[in-house]
Scaffold this motif. Structure first.
Motif, mmCIF file in Angstrom:
data_model
loop_
_atom_site.group_PDB
_atom_site.id
_atom_site.type_symbol
_atom_site.label_atom_id
_atom_site.label_comp_id
_atom_site.label_asym_id
_atom_site.label_seq_id
_atom_site.Cartn_x
_atom_site.Cartn_y
_atom_site.Cartn_z
ATOM 1 N N UNK A 89 -1.249 1.344 12.972
ATOM 2 C CA UNK A 89 -2.709 1.314 13.092
ATOM 3 C C UNK A 89 -3.245 1.321 11.879
ATOM 4 N N UNK A 90 -3.673 1.357 11.054
ATOM 5 C CA UNK A 90 -4.835 0.971 9.489
ATOM 6 C C UNK A 90 -4.897 2.809 9.467
ATOM 7 N N UNK B 61 -2.263 -1.333 4.119
ATOM 8 C CA UNK B 61 -1.326 -2.356 4.251
ATOM 9 C C UNK B 61 -1.656 -3.186 5.747
ATOM 10 N N UNK B 62 -1.256 -2.340 6.729
ATOM 11 C CA UNK B 62 -1.455 -2.791 8.167
ATOM 12 C C UNK B 62 -2.872 -3.182 8.507
ATOM 13 N N UNK B 63 -3.535 -3.657 7.968
ATOM 14 C CA UNK B 63 -4.912 -3.678 8.061
ATOM 15 C C UNK B 63 -4.441 -5.249 8.396
ATOM 16 N N UNK B 64 -4.054 -6.310 7.663
ATOM 17 C CA UNK B 64 -4.346 -8.217 7.945
ATOM 18 C C UNK B 64 -3.545 -8.182 8.899
ATOM 19 N N UNK B 65 -3.014 -7.243 10.104
ATOM 20 C CA UNK B 65 -1.824 -6.674 11.081
ATOM 21 C C UNK B 65 -3.126 -7.556 11.737
ATOM 22 N N UNK B 66 -4.726 -7.281 12.158
ATOM 23 C CA UNK B 66 -4.999 -7.348 13.062
ATOM 24 C C UNK B 66 -5.715 -8.542 13.271
ATOM 25 N N UNK C 183 4.770 10.370 -6.781
ATOM 26 C CA UNK C 183 5.139 9.788 -5.282
ATOM 27 C C UNK C 183 3.477 9.271 -4.845
ATOM 28 N N UNK C 184 4.472 7.705 -4.357
ATOM 29 C CA UNK C 184 3.822 6.845 -4.008
ATOM 30 C C UNK C 184 3.038 7.346 -2.352
ATOM 31 N N UNK C 185 1.392 7.393 -2.450
ATOM 32 C CA UNK C 185 1.248 8.496 -1.434
ATOM 33 C C UNK C 185 0.078 7.631 -0.437
ATOM 34 N N UNK C 186 -0.477 6.221 -1.609
ATOM 35 C CA UNK C 186 -1.500 5.199 -0.227
ATOM 36 C C UNK C 186 -0.930 4.150 -0.924
ATOM 37 N N UNK C 187 -1.032 3.090 -0.525
ATOM 38 C CA UNK C 187 -0.951 1.534 -0.942
ATOM 39 C C UNK C 187 -2.160 0.537 0.273
#
Length: 282
Positions: free
Chosen positions: A62-63, A130-135, A106-110
Motif C-alpha cells: 500500500x502507498x 515509493x510504492x506508488x509506481x506499482x499502481x 534515520x530516514x523515515x520517508x522517501x
C-alpha cells in the motif's frame, strides 16, 4: 554511540529534516529545529518552510500516505513556483536527526509530491511513497497503434533533428500563439508535440500542443491543451517538437522509423467478427 543508542537513552536531541528535490534538479532543505543543519550535501534551513504530519506506513505494498504543510515564503517555497508546477512530482526525503550530531539520523520517508493545494499564504502537499509506481499498469497491449512515446528509448527518434526554436509573434488568450513566416512544415505537424519555454519566468516549463494550423500568409497558429502557468508574451523564445498520432503510416512517412514501431498494425479489429469471410460470400 549509534542513533538507536541515542534514542534509547530517553534524553534525546532530535529534530526532523526534509529535503525536496525538484525535477529540474533544484534542492531545498528544511528542518523544525531552531537552527540550521547540514548533512548529505544539503543545508537544512529552520523556520516554517515545510513541516509534515505523522507518517503512515504499512508492511505491504500500500502507498505510504502523509502530508506536508508549509508557508509560502520567498526564502523557502515560492508561490509562483507552485503555480507553475515546478514542485509537481518532486522527490521528498524525511529524516529523524540528532541535531547535536547530524551524522546520527534515520530516514523515515522517501517518495514524491502529489497534489498540492493552496490556502491563502499556506499550502498542503500530498506525499506519495515509493510504492506508488506499482499502481501503474505495466506491460504491452496488443493494439494497432504504437505504444512508444515519440523520442523515448523504445521509439529512438532523435527529436533534436526536428526541434524548432522560435520567438512568439503574438499571443491570443492564454493558449493560442501565432508564429510569423513558419511554413517549413506541413499543416498539423506539431500537433500532440511539446512547446518548451526557453526564457522568461516560465523557462523550462512545457505544454502539449492541441492544434497546429498553417495559415494562408505562411504564419502558424498553435494552441495548447492547457495554459503555461507562468504566462507567455510576444517575443519570448520557445522550442517546438513534433507529435505523433501513433499510426504506422506516420512512423514510416514522417520519421522513417518503422523498424522501431511498437504497435501491431495488422491485428484484426473488433469488426472482423461481422466479416462473413470469402467462404460465406461464395
Amino acid at each position: 554511540m549509534t542513533f538507536l543508542d541515542h534514542l534509547a537513552t530517553g534524553s534525546t536531541t532530535v529534530c526532523r529534516c526534509w529535503r525536496v528535490t525538484r525535477r529540474d534538479g533544484l534542492r531545498r532543505g528544511f528542518t523544525d529545529h531552531d537552527g540550521p543543519l547540514s548533512f548529505d550535501g544539503t543545508d537544512f534551513a529552520p523556520g516554517s518552510g515545510l513541516a509534515a504530519r505523522a507518517i503512515q506506513q504499512g508492511t505491504g505494498l500500500a502507498v505510504d500516505n502523509t502530508e506536508a504543510l508549509g508557508v509560502l515564503d520567498s526564502d523557502g517555497i515560492e508561490a509562483e513556483h507552485i503555480e507553475q508546477g515546478r514542485y509537481d512530482g518532486a522527490g521528498v526525503e524525511a529524516w529523524l536527526v540528532n541535531w547535536a550530531d547530524p551524522s546520527q539520523r534515520m530516514l523515515r520517508f522517501a517518495g514524491t509530491i502529489g497534489q498540492i493545494t493552496r490556502h491563502g499564504d499556506a499550502f498542503a502537499a500530498e506525499l506519495r511513497g515509493l510504492a506508488e509506481p506499482l499502481n501503474v499498469a505495466h506491460g504491452r497491449a496488443y493494439q494497432p497503434q504504437c505504444q512508444a512515446v515519440l523520442g523515448d528509448g523504445a521509439c529512438r527518434v532523435d527529436l533534436t533533428e526536428y526541434a524548432e526554436t522560435r520567438a512568439i509573434g503574438s499571443v491570443e488568450g492564454s493558449v493560442d500563439f501565432i508564429f510569423p513566416i513558419f511554413d517549413e512544415y506541413s499543416d498539423r505537424w506539431f500537433e500532440r508535440g511539446l512547446l518548451r519555454v526557453e526564457d522568461g519566468p516560465g523557462a523550462g516549463l512545457t505544454g502539449v500542443v492541441r492544434t497546429d494550423r498553417l495559415l494562408p500568409d505562411g504564419s502558424r497558429r498553435l494552441a495548447l491543451w492547457a495554459p503555461i502557468r507562468a504566462g507567455l508574451v510576444p517575443g519570448q523564445t520557445v522550442t517546438l517538437t513534433p507529435g505523433c498520432d501513433k499510426r504506422l503510416a506516420t512512423c514510416r512517412d514522417s520519421f522513417d522509423n518503422v523498424v522501431n514501431f511498437r504497435g501491431f498494425p495488422h491485428i484484426p479489429g473488433e469488426d472482423w467478427l461481422l466479416n462473413p469471410g470469402p467462404e460465406a460470400e461464395a
